[in-house]
Motif scaffolding. Structure first.
Motif, PDB file in Angstrom:
ATOM      1  N   ILE A  35       0.523  -1.366   0.050  1.00  0.00           N
ATOM      2  CA  ILE A  35       0.379   0.137   0.132  1.00  0.00           C
ATOM      3  C   ILE A  35       0.944   1.448   0.119  1.00  0.00           C
ATOM      4  O   ILE A  35       0.506   2.148  -0.524  1.00  0.00           O
ATOM      5  CB  ILE A  35      -0.787   0.171   0.823  1.00  0.00           C
ATOM      6  N   GLU A  36       1.591   1.530   0.457  1.00  0.00           N
ATOM      7  CA  GLU A  36       2.445   2.678   1.015  1.00  0.00           C
ATOM      8  C   GLU A  36       3.703   2.727   0.013  1.00  0.00           C
ATOM      9  O   GLU A  36       3.108   3.719  -1.174  1.00  0.00           O
ATOM     10  CB  GLU A  36       3.901   2.413   2.284  1.00  0.00           C
ATOM     11  N   GLU A  37       3.706   2.102  -0.698  1.00  0.00           N
ATOM     12  CA  GLU A  37       4.517   2.146  -2.062  1.00  0.00           C
ATOM     13  C   GLU A  37       3.624   2.219  -3.648  1.00  0.00           C
ATOM     14  O   GLU A  37       3.917   3.276  -4.379  1.00  0.00           O
ATOM     15  CB  GLU A  37       5.267   0.999  -3.085  1.00  0.00           C
ATOM     16  N   SER A  38       2.524   1.856  -3.504  1.00  0.00           N
ATOM     17  CA  SER A  38       1.522   2.084  -4.297  1.00  0.00           C
ATOM     18  C   SER A  38       1.023   3.375  -3.997  1.00  0.00           C
ATOM     19  O   SER A  38       1.205   4.870  -5.017  1.00  0.00           O
ATOM     20  CB  SER A  38       0.525   0.862  -4.124  1.00  0.00           C
ATOM     21  N   ASP A  39       0.841   3.870  -2.778  1.00  0.00           N
ATOM     22  CA  ASP A  39       0.541   5.545  -2.651  1.00  0.00           C
ATOM     23  C   ASP A  39       1.682   7.011  -2.653  1.00  0.00           C
ATOM     24  O   ASP A  39       1.181   7.348  -3.676  1.00  0.00           O
ATOM     25  CB  ASP A  39       0.739   6.125  -0.638  1.00  0.00           C
ATOM     26  N   CYS A  40       3.339   6.083  -2.916  1.00  0.00           N
ATOM     27  CA  CYS A  40       4.048   7.049  -3.638  1.00  0.00           C
ATOM     28  C   CYS A  40       3.270   7.221  -5.149  1.00  0.00           C
ATOM     29  O   CYS A  40       4.097   8.885  -5.268  1.00  0.00           O
ATOM     30  CB  CYS A  40       5.155   6.651  -3.315  1.00  0.00           C
ATOM     31  N   ILE A  41       2.713   6.701  -5.790  1.00  0.00           N
ATOM     32  CA  ILE A  41       2.331   6.044  -7.013  1.00  0.00           C
ATOM     33  C   ILE A  41       1.471   7.113  -7.616  1.00  0.00           C
ATOM     34  O   ILE A  41       1.882   8.033  -7.484  1.00  0.00           O
ATOM     35  CB  ILE A  41       2.470   5.105  -7.452  1.00  0.00           C
ATOM     36  N   TYR A  42       0.604   7.492  -6.361  1.00  0.00           N
ATOM     37  CA  TYR A  42      -1.048   8.218  -6.945  1.00  0.00           C
ATOM     38  C   TYR A  42      -0.569   9.326  -6.317  1.00  0.00           C
ATOM     39  O   TYR A  42      -1.809  10.515  -6.781  1.00  0.00           O
ATOM     40  CB  TYR A  42      -1.463   6.969  -5.802  1.00  0.00           C
ATOM     41  N   LYS A  43       0.214   9.728  -5.140  1.00  0.00           N
ATOM     42  CA  LYS A  43      -0.183  10.823  -4.950  1.00  0.00           C
ATOM     43  C   LYS A  43       0.344  12.078  -5.550  1.00  0.00           C
ATOM     44  O   LYS A  43       0.475  12.914  -5.105  1.00  0.00           O
ATOM     45  CB  LYS A  43       0.811  11.163  -3.322  1.00  0.00           C
ATOM     46  N   ARG A  44       0.882  11.310  -6.232  1.00  0.00           N
ATOM     47  CA  ARG A  44       2.227  11.780  -7.594  1.00  0.00           C
ATOM     48  C   ARG A  44       1.429  11.528  -9.194  1.00  0.00           C
ATOM     49  O   ARG A  44       2.057  12.496  -9.794  1.00  0.00           O
ATOM     50  CB  ARG A  44       3.931  12.059  -7.414  1.00  0.00           C
ATOM     51  N   LEU A  45       0.677  11.273  -9.421  1.00  0.00           N
ATOM     52  CA  LEU A  45       0.376  10.697 -10.597  1.00  0.00           C
ATOM     53  C   LEU A  45      -0.028  11.861 -11.292  1.00  0.00           C
ATOM     54  O   LEU A  45      -0.162  11.757 -12.481  1.00  0.00           O
ATOM     55  CB  LEU A  45      -0.408   9.337 -10.492  1.00  0.00           C
ATOM     56  N   HIS A  46      -1.098  12.142 -10.770  1.00  0.00           N
ATOM     57  CA  HIS A  46      -1.512  13.250 -11.384  1.00  0.00           C
ATOM     58  C   HIS A  46      -0.489  14.649 -12.476  1.00  0.00           C
ATOM     59  O   HIS A  46      -0.815  15.432 -13.163  1.00  0.00           O
ATOM     60  CB  HIS A  46      -2.141  14.482 -10.363  1.00  0.00           C
TER      61      HIS A  46
END
Length: 363
Positions: free
Chosen positions: A116-127
């Motif tokens: 989850i934390e690794e996934s969040d790292c991507i999602y938080k900057r994906l925009h």
């Protein structure tokens, strides 16, 4: 030796030199020990091993010559937004080979694996990658991560993320950094008016399609005079000139029109047929929709409202799952069926929800 082998030999990784944002590729290293994807200016151009057919779960990324570990939080946070220079979706792998899309799929795969934390790292900057790619993403695409947070019961983060993204989109420029994300219609009209002036035409054409509203149906499929001085075509309505649309959410578009007055000037009618431009523009301003068209438009409005209600229902449902796990339906679709049927169990759920400050709208 094949060309691809030579390229891979030049991209060995073990003794890579550190750089500010990742690991700079050195030519004195061994081959990657896991699937690796190669990007230049935001577009994929290679994958290792070469027989891999899917790259959404690759372990490593090499973007513009820099190495990143796609399962390491620090490395993920350091991936810079590329230039996406000459990002043509009709070439290569299209959007599926665009970096922002690949990162989105990787984030989903990481989540499925429990990272989850690794996934969040991507999602938080994906925009940032999505807006830079200029690949026509809509608001709902940008809000995907916030909905994930909602479904996971991370309600405060959901609200904060939704607010953050909506504020960010107010700063985003689309279509080659030409138009504001939330104000495309008005700015597109300004550009069209500017183009008309530049090319020396006083005329603008309004598109036409079936299943529109009463007012749009009266106005569509015509040529308009910008100045209002034409003795042939009607004056462009002031509201359209100012806002670029007949009403909020209008699906019509406007474009410069070049009138030759040679008897061959045409426009498209709502059936997609070429018709005489003068006759079409001088027809009475009446609602000539068929009963089927009127019903189709009402169905369209209903579907739009349905999407809005669905989003609201989703927020309520996941709060119920969090607060009342023993009596909440097992799935969102089951909850919606229960709500639509107004079953006895649903009415009991409504009363139980009130005790936790959860208000279920029955309208």
């Amino acid at each position: 030796m094949k060309i691809i082998t030579k390229l891979l030999d030049a991209l060995r990784l073990d003794s890579a030199e550190k750089s500010e944002s990742g690991l700079k590729i050195s030519s004195q290293n061994t081959m990657p020990d896991a699937q690796t994807i190669y990007f230049k200016n935001g577009k994929i151009y290679d994958v290792y091993p070469t027989d891999e057919t899917s790259w959404y779960d690759a372990k490593y990324l090499i973007s513009d010559g820099i190495f990143y570990d796609l399962e390491d939080k620090k490395s993920l946070a350091s991936i810079p937004v590329p230039s996406f220079k000459e990002n043509n979706l009709f070439e290569g792998y299209g959007i599926t080979g665009s970096l922002e899309y690949v990162l989105k799929m990787k984030a989903a795969n990481l989540r499925n694996k429990g990272k989850i934390e690794e996934s969040d790292c991507i999602y938080k900057r994906l925009h940032l990658f999505m807006s830079a790619s200029d690949n026509g993403y809509q608001e709902k695409d940008y809000l995907n991560y916030s909905r994930i947070l909602l479904r996971e019961g991370r309600f405060e983060e959901f609200e904060a993320e939704e607010k953050r993204i909506k504020e960010y989109l107010k700063t985003v420029k689309t279509c080659g950094e030409t138009f504001d994300f939330y104000n495309i219609k008005e700015q597109l009209m300004h550009k069209t008016l500017s183009d008309c002036k530049r090319f020396g035409t006083d005329y603008i054409m309004m598109s036409a399609h079936c299943d529109c509203c009463e007012e749009c149906n009266k106005l569509q499929g015509r040529v308009y005079s910008i100045s209002g001085k034409s003795k042939i075509f009607p004056k462009l309505p002031d509201k359209i000139r100012k806002t670029g649309q007949v009403h909020e959410g209008c699906r019509h578009h406007f474009s410069a029109y070049f009138f030759h007055n040679d008897g061959e000037d045409t426009v498209f009618n709502k059936m997609g047929e070429h018709v005489d431009a003068i006759k079409a523009s001088q027809r009475p301003f009446v609602d000539d929709r068929s009963e089927e068209e009127k019903q189709n438009y009402l169905d369209f409005l209903k579907s739009q409202e349905g999407e809005k209600v669905k989003k609201e229902d989703e927020i309520v449902y996941y709060h119920l799952v969090k607060k009342l796990p023993d009596i909440a339906p097992k799935s969102f679709s089951a909850y919606r069926r229960m709500k639509n049927s107004r079953s006895k169990n649903f009415l009991k759920l409504v009363e139980a929800a009130k005790e936790y400050g959860i208000n279920i709208d029955l309208d």
